[in-house]
Design a protein around this motif. Structure first.
Motif, short mmCIF file in Angstrom:
data_model
loop_
_atom_site.label_atom_id
_atom_site.label_comp_id
_atom_site.label_asym_id
_atom_site.label_seq_id
_atom_site.Cartn_x
_atom_site.Cartn_y
_atom_site.Cartn_z
N LEU A 88 10.17 -3.34 -6.23
CA LEU A 88 11.04 -2.52 -7.08
C LEU A 88 10.31 -1.39 -7.80
N ARG A 89 8.97 -1.40 -7.79
CA ARG A 89 8.26 -0.46 -8.66
C ARG A 89 7.40 0.58 -7.95
N ASP A 90 7.04 0.36 -6.70
CA ASP A 90 6.12 1.31 -6.06
C ASP A 90 6.84 2.41 -5.29
N GLY A 91 8.18 2.41 -5.32
CA GLY A 91 8.93 3.47 -4.65
C GLY A 91 9.16 3.23 -3.19
N SER A 92 8.51 2.22 -2.63
CA SER A 92 8.65 2.00 -1.19
C SER A 92 9.89 1.19 -0.84
N GLY A 93 10.29 0.32 -1.75
CA GLY A 93 11.42 -0.56 -1.47
C GLY A 93 11.16 -1.52 -0.33
N ALA A 94 9.89 -1.76 -0.05
CA ALA A 94 9.52 -2.60 1.10
C ALA A 94 10.08 -4.00 0.95
N GLN A 95 10.54 -4.57 2.06
CA GLN A 95 11.09 -5.92 2.08
C GLN A 95 10.28 -6.80 3.03
N ILE A 96 9.91 -7.96 2.54
CA ILE A 96 9.10 -8.89 3.32
C ILE A 96 9.74 -10.26 3.28
N ALA A 97 9.85 -10.90 4.42
CA ALA A 97 10.37 -12.27 4.48
C ALA A 97 9.27 -13.25 4.12
N ARG A 98 9.62 -14.24 3.28
CA ARG A 98 8.65 -15.26 2.88
C ARG A 98 9.24 -16.63 3.17
N PRO A 99 8.48 -17.55 3.75
CA PRO A 99 9.00 -18.89 4.07
C PRO A 99 9.17 -19.75 2.82
N LEU A 100 10.31 -20.36 2.65
CA LEU A 100 10.57 -21.21 1.50
C LEU A 100 9.67 -22.45 1.50
N ALA A 101 9.26 -22.89 2.66
CA ALA A 101 8.43 -24.09 2.73
C ALA A 101 6.99 -23.83 2.30
N GLU A 102 6.61 -22.57 2.12
CA GLU A 102 5.21 -22.23 1.78
C GLU A 102 5.13 -21.41 0.51
N VAL A 103 5.97 -21.74 -0.49
CA VAL A 103 5.99 -20.97 -1.75
C VAL A 103 4.62 -20.90 -2.39
N ALA A 104 3.89 -22.01 -2.40
CA ALA A 104 2.59 -22.04 -3.07
C ALA A 104 1.61 -21.05 -2.48
N THR A 105 1.75 -20.74 -1.20
CA THR A 105 0.77 -19.85 -0.55
C THR A 105 1.01 -18.38 -0.88
N TRP A 106 2.27 -18.00 -1.18
CA TRP A 106 2.51 -16.58 -1.49
C TRP A 106 2.86 -16.32 -2.96
N ALA A 107 2.93 -17.39 -3.77
CA ALA A 107 3.28 -17.21 -5.19
C ALA A 107 2.25 -16.36 -5.92
N ALA A 108 0.97 -16.59 -5.63
CA ALA A 108 -0.08 -15.87 -6.34
C ALA A 108 -0.01 -14.37 -6.17
N THR A 109 0.54 -13.90 -5.07
CA THR A 109 0.63 -12.44 -4.83
C THR A 109 1.67 -11.79 -5.73
N LEU A 110 2.50 -12.57 -6.39
CA LEU A 110 3.56 -12.02 -7.24
C LEU A 110 3.14 -11.94 -8.71
N GLN A 111 2.02 -12.53 -9.04
CA GLN A 111 1.65 -12.70 -10.45
C GLN A 111 0.94 -11.46 -10.97
N SER A 112 1.35 -11.02 -12.14
CA SER A 112 0.68 -9.90 -12.83
C SER A 112 0.02 -10.41 -14.10
N PRO A 113 -0.94 -9.67 -14.67
CA PRO A 113 -1.62 -10.14 -15.89
C PRO A 113 -0.64 -10.30 -17.04
N ALA A 114 -0.93 -11.26 -17.92
CA ALA A 114 -0.10 -11.43 -19.11
C ALA A 114 -0.17 -10.17 -19.96
N PRO A 115 0.90 -9.83 -20.70
CA PRO A 115 0.96 -8.56 -21.44
C PRO A 115 -0.01 -8.44 -22.58
N ASN A 116 -0.60 -9.53 -23.06
CA ASN A 116 -1.54 -9.43 -24.18
C ASN A 116 -2.98 -9.65 -23.75
N THR A 117 -3.27 -9.47 -22.45
CA THR A 117 -4.65 -9.61 -21.99
C THR A 117 -5.22 -8.24 -21.69
#
Length: 436
Positions: A407-436
């Motif tokens: 939603l933020r880089d202007g590309s609007g890129a869409q990627i399919a992610r397997p529901l059975a492997e949430v733990a493997t792609w969850a880390a790619t979604l995480q951003s730093p906490a706002p007070n760090t």
């Protein structure tokens, strides 16, 4: 229809997104206090009125005019306590230190945060319920700890980006030195009684030192020509003051000596200081404190030295706004778009896996009008500030997948992610906490 009820005048709600600014400042303070090895103390909001009368001073504005005090309900024997909502927290902290014998094994470095209460006219930077952060060091007598506390405050200004504050210093010496100065001060003001305003005349014999702190421009000349306390200080008091200045000089901390800086509470001695600004009008004091070596004995404890400061949270945040300081607001990493309510069981299970992995997630939830259209959900996703939309469409779910859309880089890129492997792609979604 029931009558609408509003908050008490001068006691304000703190709502999002403003509350996020408070959380950011509190998290910054908490981290900094830890680096200086100061430990958190939380004292009651209500204390016995006698604590403040004895600790702050009977002829101060706080005790005379501003405290919220009342008799508690009588117990079954007809006894009731006279209680006060705390107008400041040093006296309460010292009471706690004495009551729990905290100095039995040596000095303590402590800090607090919370609401204080004073009944005064609400205005910018001054409220009936206001909030303070304070740092106190008890059991240490040298100017090194006075300097440490000033360096702590100075480090906070740097951390939060405040630039338009300046440090003012003075020394109030010891009681005997103040007594000599007090006699000369009274004599001086008596000679110029016609120049004093009503407040000055009222304080002339009860608390003449406070006349020096007047904001009345008509009294400027008579105050400027008054005897200066520093001229009455003995060798030990001067050595303490010079020791403080030497440490600040070695650390490159700029300051000015203000002989009119006296502080408003009776318990101060030796070093006193204020961080002030010109950006907030007459409410220009951002942080203030000093040494109060007699307060512990005054409240009933074994004599021990102490020093501390308190800062006004509202004033600091107001000053940051004035300076245009940008504070990162908390936003979700992911906004879950849910076209069909029947998918909610798998949606919530997936989102919990993401949250367990440290991802900040906001789920689109139904209102009285239902979930809303796909388009309206995307609009809400965009407005949330989330980096990604996570789309739980029927086709994706049938394949055991979920679609991740940028939603933020202007590309609007869409990627399919397997529901059975949430733990493997969850880390790619995480951003730093706002007070760090």
């Amino acid at each position: 229809m029931a009558e609408k009820l509003n908050a008490v005048k001068g006691m304000n709600d703190i709502l999002p997104p403003e509350s996020a600014r408070w959380e950011w400042l509190e998290a910054t303070v908490r981290d900094l206090m830890g680096r200086f090895a100061y430990r958190n103390v939380r004292t009651p909001i209500l204390e016995h009125t006698a604590l403040f009368v004895r600790g702050i001073g009977e002829v101060t504005d706080i005790v005379e005019k501003e405290m919220y005090s009342f008799h508690d309900r009588s117990d079954k024997y007809g006894d009731n306590d006279h209680l006060t909502l705390r107008p400041e927290n040093t006296a309460g902290l010292v009471r706690a230190v004495i009551e729990h014998n905290m100095l039995y094994d040596g000095g303590k470095r402590l800090w607090y945060i919370g609401p204080m209460f004073r009944r005064e006219k609400p205005q910018r930077g001054r409220f009936r319920q206001f909030h303070q952060i304070g740092a106190e060091a008890l059991g240490f007598s040298g100017p090194d700890v006075d300097a440490e506390l000033i360096l702590l405050a100075n480090a906070l200004w740097k951390r939060i980006g405040l630039t338009d504050v300046r440090l003012e210093l003075n020394s109030l010496g010891q009681p005997a030195e103040r007594a000599q100065h007090r006699a000369q001060l009274i004599a001086h003001f008596e000679q110029h009684a016609d120049k004093l305003d009503e407040d000055g005349k009222r304080r002339l014999h009860s608390n003449p030192l406070r006349i020096l702190d007047t904001k009345n421009p008509a009294m400027k000349d008579v105050v400027e020509s008054a005897p200066k306390l520093i001229d009455f200080l003995g060798a030990e008091s001067l050595a303490h003051f010079e020791g403080l200045k030497a440490i600040l000089d070695a650390n490159g901390v700029a300051y000015t000596i203000n002989p009119r800086l006296v502080r408003g509470l009776d318990y101060y001695n030796l070093s006193v200081f204020e961080f002030v600004t010109d950006r907030l009008g007459s409410q220009g004091t951002v942080c203030a404190g000093g040494r109060y070596d007699d307060l512990i004995a005054q409240i009933g404890g074994k004599p021990a030295p102490a020093v501390g400061w308190a800062m006004g949270v509202e004033r600091v945040l107001d000053l940051m706004k004035e300076q245009g300081t940008d504070i990162p607001l908390p936003v979700p990493d992911v906004y879950a778009v849910v076209p069909d309510a029947s998918a909610m069981p798998i949606v919530l299970r997936t989102l919990q896996h993401l949250r367990d992995a440290g991802v900040r997630v906001q789920m689109h939830a139904a209102t009285v009008d239902g979930l809303g259209s796909f388009k309206s959900q995307f609009k809400r996703a965009d407005n949330s500030g989330a980096t990604y939309a996570l789309i739980f469409g029927a086709d994706e779910l049938a394949r055991g997948e979920v679609t991740l859309k940028s939603l933020r880089d202007g590309s609007g890129a869409q990627i399919a992610r397997p529901l059975a492997e949430v733990a493997t792609w969850a880390a790619t979604l995480q951003s730093p906490a706002p007070n760090t």
